[in-house]
Design a protein around this motif. Structure first.
Motif, PDB file in Angstrom:
ATOM      1  N   LEU A  86       9.388   5.278   4.719  1.00 53.19           N
ATOM      2  CA  LEU A  86       9.833   6.362   3.845  1.00 53.19           C
ATOM      3  C   LEU A  86      10.426   5.821   2.544  1.00 53.19           C
ATOM      4  N   LYS A  87      11.137   4.709   2.631  1.00 49.53           N
ATOM      5  CA  LYS A  87      11.688   4.101   1.422  1.00 49.53           C
ATOM      6  C   LYS A  87      10.575   3.646   0.494  1.00 49.53           C
ATOM      7  N   ARG A  88       9.545   3.032   1.066  1.00 47.90           N
ATOM      8  CA  ARG A  88       8.425   2.590   0.248  1.00 47.90           C
ATOM      9  C   ARG A  88       7.684   3.776  -0.358  1.00 47.90           C
ATOM     10  N   LEU A  89       7.506   4.822   0.433  1.00 48.97           N
ATOM     11  CA  LEU A  89       6.769   5.998  -0.020  1.00 48.97           C
ATOM     12  C   LEU A  89       7.593   6.900  -0.942  1.00 48.97           C
ATOM     13  N   ASN A 112       0.835  -1.199   0.000  1.00 44.99           N
ATOM     14  CA  ASN A 112       0.000   0.000   0.000  1.00 44.99           C
ATOM     15  C   ASN A 112       0.870   1.249   0.000  1.00 44.99           C
ATOM     16  N   GLU A 113       1.869   1.271   0.874  1.00 46.52           N
ATOM     17  CA  GLU A 113       2.802   2.402   0.894  1.00 46.52           C
ATOM     18  C   GLU A 113       3.552   2.495  -0.436  1.00 46.52           C
ATOM     19  N   GLU A 114       3.961   1.357  -0.977  1.00 50.04           N
ATOM     20  CA  GLU A 114       4.696   1.367  -2.239  1.00 50.04           C
ATOM     21  C   GLU A 114       3.858   1.945  -3.375  1.00 50.04           C
ATOM     22  N   MET A 115       2.569   1.615  -3.405  1.00 47.82           N
ATOM     23  CA  MET A 115       1.690   2.147  -4.439  1.00 47.82           C
ATOM     24  C   MET A 115       1.611   3.666  -4.340  1.00 47.82           C
ATOM     25  N   LEU A 116       1.461   4.171  -3.124  1.00 51.73           N
ATOM     26  CA  LEU A 116       1.396   5.623  -2.951  1.00 51.73           C
ATOM     27  C   LEU A 116       2.714   6.276  -3.335  1.00 51.73           C
TER      28      LEU A 116
END
Length: 400
Positions: free
Chosen positions: A142-145, A97-101
């Motif tokens: 933060l890395k994912r976002l 979910n974070e990665e998608m954003l």
């Protein structure tokens, strides 16, 4: 109202640039007196906005809970429709979910959106160095976002009052703020909400509280008073779980009137915004129609009143069940998993919730003659547990 955002508009919205930036007043990080949270219009046709407590963030009254969403096109449509605040968590969809954003917001003006994420804290603290552990988890998000900071960092689904004012926790949060990786802090809460709100005020470090809030709450008057006290102290309030599971009954025969639910929450001017978890264009369309006419009608009020005594799917988390269950099962969490599966139609999250509970393999085996729990809200607890247990054994590939 249904034509407020039609299919043609959605197609167009997915190809145009996002709307203007979130307004950030001077001195946004400073503590200020309680702002005027009465909804205002930025420009003709824009969504009403309210001020998120002492953060100073001007946020539209409708935000997006991204928890169940896995389609960036829906996020794009929400963003281009004027929604500015997007709520996720480190655990949603196992980080995807974070990665998608992160993929969606990469390259967009950082002041054109507000991102909040949540990190689960096990309490009492088990880490030898909680501060280091928290910072590492923040770095993962933060890395994912693909961002240098989040606007709001929540401690996720707080239960224990002591955790809110724990000196070790507060010290760790202060280090995160000093690092510049989070602008504001908050807690999300489903249980003991009046007490948790008062404890958040006492802690002094929390700028925002994300609270489950809807028309069926048993302690509503008490909660409203606590929300008012928190707002007076400068804390911003955001509402979740506003649609009480999404259906009118436990058999899922009829969807709840989501517009009425949203409008009921907006009556409370101490609530800045709502984060409904829409996952498709139709659901977003419905939410946007509510924004177009945010004042609740007499018929809508009567409709919600007619549901006050219905069982529905939302557990009040009164914990009366804990005294009755011979096996001391975490029944409120089991009921939440049931709501995710049968109300939200999100079996994957239901399984994740169950997996976190470390349930015994022979759960409920001591109650062969029937469940001993009598729920004040009328939940058929035994039936719900029996219905939710099989989810644990379904392979992830078959879950939505």
């Amino acid at each position: 109202m249904k034509d407020f955002i039609n299919r043609r508009k959605f197609i167009r919205m997915t190809t145009v640039a996002g709307a203007g930036a979130v307004l950030l007043p001077n001195g946004v990080n400073a503590g200020v007196s309680k702002p005027n949270v009465q909804a205002t219009q930025q420009d003709k046709g824009d969504m009403p906005v309210r001020t998120l407590g002492r953060t100073g963030l001007q946020i539209p009254i409708l935000s997006m809970g991204v928890m169940r969403a896995d389609n960036p096109s829906v996020v794009r449509a929400a963003y281009n429709s004027g929604i500015k605040h997007f709520d996720t968590a480190q655990g949603y969809q196992n980080g995807k979910n974070e990665e998608m954003l992160g993929e969606f917001f990469e390259g967009k003006p950082r002041d054109s959106f507000v991102i909040s994420t949540k990190i689960k804290m096990n309490y009492p603290l088990k880490e030898e160095d909680f501060g280091k552990s928290l910072m590492e988890k923040v770095d993962v998000s933060l890395k994912r976002l693909k961002m240098d900071y989040v606007d709001i960092l929540y401690l996720h689904a707080i239960d224990e009052l002591e955790s809110i004012t724990d000196e070790t926790v507060i010290a760790a949060l202060k280090k995160v703020k000093e690092s510049g990786k989070a602008r504001f802090f908050g807690i999300s809460t489903h249980a003991n909400k009046p007490e948790q709100l008062d404890r958040a005020v006492k802690a002094g470090i929390f700028d925002v509280v994300l609270v489950s809030y809807h028309f069926k709450l048993n302690r509503l008057e008490e909660l409203d008073a606590a929300i008012a006290r928190a707002a007076d102290a400068g804390i911003g309030l955001i509402a979740m779980k506003t649609m009480v599971g999404g259906v009118e009954d436990t058999d899922d025969k009829k969807k709840i009137n989501g517009q009425a639910c949203l409008k009921w929450v907006w009556k409370n001017k101490n609530i800045t915004t709502i984060i409904p978890g829409f996952t498709n264009y139709d659901m977003l369309d419905d939410c946007l129609a509510a924004v177009k006419s945010p004042n609740i009608s007499e018929n809508e009020s009567k409709y919600l009143a007619s549901l006050r005594d219905s069982e529905m799917l939302y557990c009040q988390r009164c914990n009366n069940c804990a005294k009755q269950c011979p096996e001391n099962l975490p029944i409120p969490e089991l009921m939440r998993a049931y709501m995710y599966a049968y109300g939200y139609k999100y079996a994957q999250l239901s399984k994740e919730t169950l997996a976190d509970l470390s349930l015994p393999a022979d759960m409920c085996s001591s109650c062969k003659t029937g469940c001993k729990v009598s729920c004040p809200s009328g939940f058929r607890v035994g039936e719900k547990i029996a219905a939710i247990k099989p989810v644990l054994n379904i392979p992830d590939v078959f879950l939505s």
